[in-house]
Design a protein around this motif. Structure first.
Motif, mmCIF file in Angstrom:
data_model
loop_
_atom_site.group_PDB
_atom_site.id
_atom_site.type_symbol
_atom_site.label_atom_id
_atom_site.label_comp_id
_atom_site.label_asym_id
_atom_site.label_seq_id
_atom_site.Cartn_x
_atom_site.Cartn_y
_atom_site.Cartn_z
ATOM 1 N N ASP A 43 0.851 -1.194 0.000
ATOM 2 C CA ASP A 43 0.000 0.000 0.000
ATOM 3 C C ASP A 43 0.885 1.242 0.000
ATOM 4 O O ASP A 43 2.108 1.147 0.095
ATOM 5 C CB ASP A 43 -1.007 -0.006 1.158
ATOM 6 N N GLY A 44 0.233 2.379 -0.105
ATOM 7 C CA GLY A 44 0.968 3.628 -0.221
ATOM 8 C C GLY A 44 1.790 3.982 0.996
ATOM 9 O O GLY A 44 2.881 4.539 0.877
ATOM 10 N N ALA A 45 1.289 3.659 2.179
ATOM 11 C CA ALA A 45 2.032 3.966 3.399
ATOM 12 C C ALA A 45 3.328 3.162 3.453
ATOM 13 O O ALA A 45 4.396 3.695 3.769
ATOM 14 C CB ALA A 45 1.164 3.694 4.624
ATOM 15 N N TYR A 46 3.248 1.869 3.127
ATOM 16 C CA TYR A 46 4.462 1.051 3.084
ATOM 17 C C TYR A 46 5.412 1.560 2.002
ATOM 18 O O TYR A 46 6.633 1.523 2.172
ATOM 19 C CB TYR A 46 4.141 -0.419 2.827
ATOM 20 N N ALA A 47 4.868 2.003 0.890
ATOM 21 C CA ALA A 47 5.705 2.507 -0.199
ATOM 22 C C ALA A 47 6.534 3.704 0.258
ATOM 23 O O ALA A 47 7.728 3.794 -0.045
ATOM 24 C CB ALA A 47 4.841 2.887 -1.391
ATOM 25 N N LEU A 48 5.914 4.602 0.986
ATOM 26 C CA LEU A 48 6.641 5.784 1.449
ATOM 27 C C LEU A 48 7.714 5.400 2.470
ATOM 28 O O LEU A 48 8.792 6.001 2.493
ATOM 29 C CB LEU A 48 5.670 6.821 1.995
ATOM 30 N N GLU A 49 7.439 4.382 3.302
ATOM 31 C CA GLU A 49 8.470 3.874 4.220
ATOM 32 C C GLU A 49 9.632 3.286 3.416
ATOM 33 O O GLU A 49 10.801 3.506 3.738
ATOM 34 C CB GLU A 49 7.898 2.800 5.143
ATOM 35 N N PHE A 50 9.302 2.499 2.394
ATOM 36 C CA PHE A 50 10.321 1.900 1.525
ATOM 37 C C PHE A 50 11.192 2.992 0.912
ATOM 38 O O PHE A 50 12.422 2.923 0.959
ATOM 39 C CB PHE A 50 9.636 1.076 0.424
ATOM 40 N N ASP A 64 14.726 2.353 -9.612
ATOM 41 C CA ASP A 64 14.928 3.068 -10.869
ATOM 42 C C ASP A 64 13.604 3.610 -11.399
ATOM 43 O O ASP A 64 13.561 4.696 -11.972
ATOM 44 C CB ASP A 64 15.554 2.141 -11.914
ATOM 45 N N ILE A 65 12.544 2.808 -11.259
ATOM 46 C CA ILE A 65 11.190 3.243 -11.637
ATOM 47 C C ILE A 65 10.204 2.695 -10.618
ATOM 48 O O ILE A 65 10.499 1.754 -9.868
ATOM 49 C CB ILE A 65 10.774 2.799 -13.057
ATOM 50 N N ILE A 66 9.024 3.292 -10.627
ATOM 51 C CA ILE A 66 7.939 2.867 -9.742
ATOM 52 C C ILE A 66 6.723 2.538 -10.591
ATOM 53 O O ILE A 66 6.347 3.320 -11.470
ATOM 54 C CB ILE A 66 7.581 3.978 -8.734
ATOM 55 N N LEU A 67 6.125 1.375 -10.335
ATOM 56 C CA LEU A 67 4.825 1.018 -10.908
ATOM 57 C C LEU A 67 3.811 1.215 -9.800
ATOM 58 O O LEU A 67 3.910 0.581 -8.741
ATOM 59 C CB LEU A 67 4.806 -0.440 -11.379
ATOM 60 N N LEU A 68 2.844 2.082 -10.020
ATOM 61 C CA LEU A 68 1.940 2.511 -8.958
ATOM 62 C C LEU A 68 0.485 2.260 -9.319
ATOM 63 O O LEU A 68 -0.012 2.790 -10.314
ATOM 64 C CB LEU A 68 2.160 4.006 -8.692
ATOM 65 N N ASP A 69 -0.183 1.465 -8.480
ATOM 66 C CA ASP A 69 -1.622 1.258 -8.627
ATOM 67 C C ASP A 69 -2.338 2.449 -8.003
ATOM 68 O O ASP A 69 -1.851 3.038 -7.030
ATOM 69 C CB ASP A 69 -2.029 -0.045 -7.933
ATOM 70 N N LYS A 75 -3.606 4.604 1.806
ATOM 71 C CA LYS A 75 -3.168 5.793 1.074
ATOM 72 C C LYS A 75 -3.280 5.482 -0.404
ATOM 73 O O LYS A 75 -2.660 4.541 -0.895
ATOM 74 C CB LYS A 75 -1.728 6.135 1.457
ATOM 75 N N SER A 76 -4.068 6.251 -1.117
ATOM 76 C CA SER A 76 -4.311 5.976 -2.535
ATOM 77 C C SER A 76 -3.071 6.244 -3.379
ATOM 78 O O SER A 76 -2.142 6.941 -2.953
ATOM 79 C CB SER A 76 -5.462 6.845 -3.053
ATOM 80 N N GLY A 77 -3.084 5.702 -4.585
ATOM 81 C CA GLY A 77 -1.984 5.931 -5.505
ATOM 82 C C GLY A 77 -1.785 7.398 -5.838
ATOM 83 O O GLY A 77 -0.649 7.864 -5.949
ATOM 84 N N LEU A 78 -2.876 8.140 -5.988
ATOM 85 C CA LEU A 78 -2.743 9.571 -6.286
ATOM 86 C C LEU A 78 -2.113 10.319 -5.116
ATOM 87 O O LEU A 78 -1.302 11.231 -5.324
ATOM 88 C CB LEU A 78 -4.087 10.184 -6.656
ATOM 89 N N GLU A 79 -2.462 9.941 -3.889
ATOM 90 C CA GLU A 79 -1.846 10.569 -2.715
ATOM 91 C C GLU A 79 -0.347 10.284 -2.696
ATOM 92 O O GLU A 79 0.460 11.173 -2.429
ATOM 93 C CB GLU A 79 -2.492 10.056 -1.427
ATOM 94 N N VAL A 80 0.020 9.035 -2.984
ATOM 95 C CA VAL A 80 1.433 8.664 -3.024
ATOM 96 C C VAL A 80 2.152 9.434 -4.125
ATOM 97 O O VAL A 80 3.230 9.992 -3.900
ATOM 98 C CB VAL A 80 1.598 7.137 -3.236
ATOM 99 N N ASP A 86 6.327 15.866 -4.775
ATOM 100 C CA ASP A 86 6.605 17.031 -3.928
ATOM 101 C C ASP A 86 7.911 16.871 -3.148
ATOM 102 O O ASP A 86 8.386 17.823 -2.541
ATOM 103 C CB ASP A 86 5.460 17.269 -2.935
ATOM 104 N N ASP A 87 8.470 15.672 -3.149
ATOM 105 C CA ASP A 87 9.675 15.395 -2.368
ATOM 106 C C ASP A 87 10.911 15.587 -3.247
ATOM 107 O O ASP A 87 11.089 14.883 -4.243
ATOM 108 C CB ASP A 87 9.624 13.954 -1.845
ATOM 109 N N PRO A 88 11.795 16.517 -2.904
ATOM 110 C CA PRO A 88 12.964 16.789 -3.745
ATOM 111 C C PRO A 88 13.882 15.575 -3.930
ATOM 112 O O PRO A 88 14.563 15.467 -4.942
ATOM 113 C CB PRO A 88 13.700 17.914 -3.022
ATOM 114 N N ASP A 89 13.889 14.658 -2.970
ATOM 115 C CA ASP A 89 14.748 13.481 -3.073
ATOM 116 C C ASP A 89 14.126 12.359 -3.896
ATOM 117 O O ASP A 89 14.829 11.429 -4.304
ATOM 118 C CB ASP A 89 15.087 12.933 -1.677
ATOM 119 N N LEU A 90 12.816 12.408 -4.130
ATOM 120 C CA LEU A 90 12.122 11.312 -4.807
ATOM 121 C C LEU A 90 11.501 11.697 -6.141
ATOM 122 O O LEU A 90 11.178 10.830 -6.948
ATOM 123 C CB LEU A 90 11.030 10.750 -3.886
#
Length: 148
Positions: A43-50, A64-69, A75-80, A86-90
């Motif tokens: 889910d999106g919350a785990y993705a942000l932790e990752f 290198d790339i992200i495949l996002l449902d 946390k929805s895919g659009l929220e993620v 918005d994150d300068p590092d990501l």
């Protein structure tokens, strides 16, 4: 910035809560003939932790790339997507929406939130192989990815 060694695997983070979709695309990438590591966040919350390499993800590689449902619990895919861009590092990581939705509103929202692509999922394995090959051909063979 460093240049990726040709022996280093192509790292994909798949953010998806459907185990069947995950299995299909992982198997499809395995048939591409390239060296891939496909990591999964359910889910999106785990993705942000990752992506921030928190807790159990402290030793995972930068994708290198992200495949996002789009349709996920917590946390929805659009929220993620919005948080990533918005994150300068990501924000430099290409995000390809990989979802069952093909509504104009979802496509529009994804691109307005700076998605780098939008692919409709398929449950047909041959289609999944075509999708994996097209991602490989464009993102890993034709494009030059930014590597921090």
């Amino acid at each position: 910035m460093h240049l990726k060694n040709s022996t280093e695997p192509n790292v994909i983070l798949m953010i998806d809560d459907n185990p069947t979709d995950v299995l299909l695309i992982k198997e499809a990438f395995a048939l591409c003939g390239e060296n891939y590591e496909v990591y999964v966040a359910e889910d999106g919350a785990y993705a942000l932790e990752f992506l921030s390499q928190q807790d159990q993800y402290c030793h995972v590689p930068h994708p290198d790339i992200i495949l996002l449902d789009l349709n996920m619990p917590r946390k929805s895919g659009l929220e993620v997507l919005k948080e990533l861009k918005d994150d300068p590092d990501l924000k430099s990581i290409p995000v390809i929406i990989y979802t069952s939705s093909k509504t104009k509103a979802d496509v529009r929202s994804a691109y307005l939130s700076h998605a780098n692509g939008y692919i409709k999922k398929s449950i047909d394995f041959d289609d999944c192989i075509k999708i994996a090959n097209s991602i490989n051909d464009y993102w890993f063979s034709t494009s030059t990815l930014y590597e921090p």
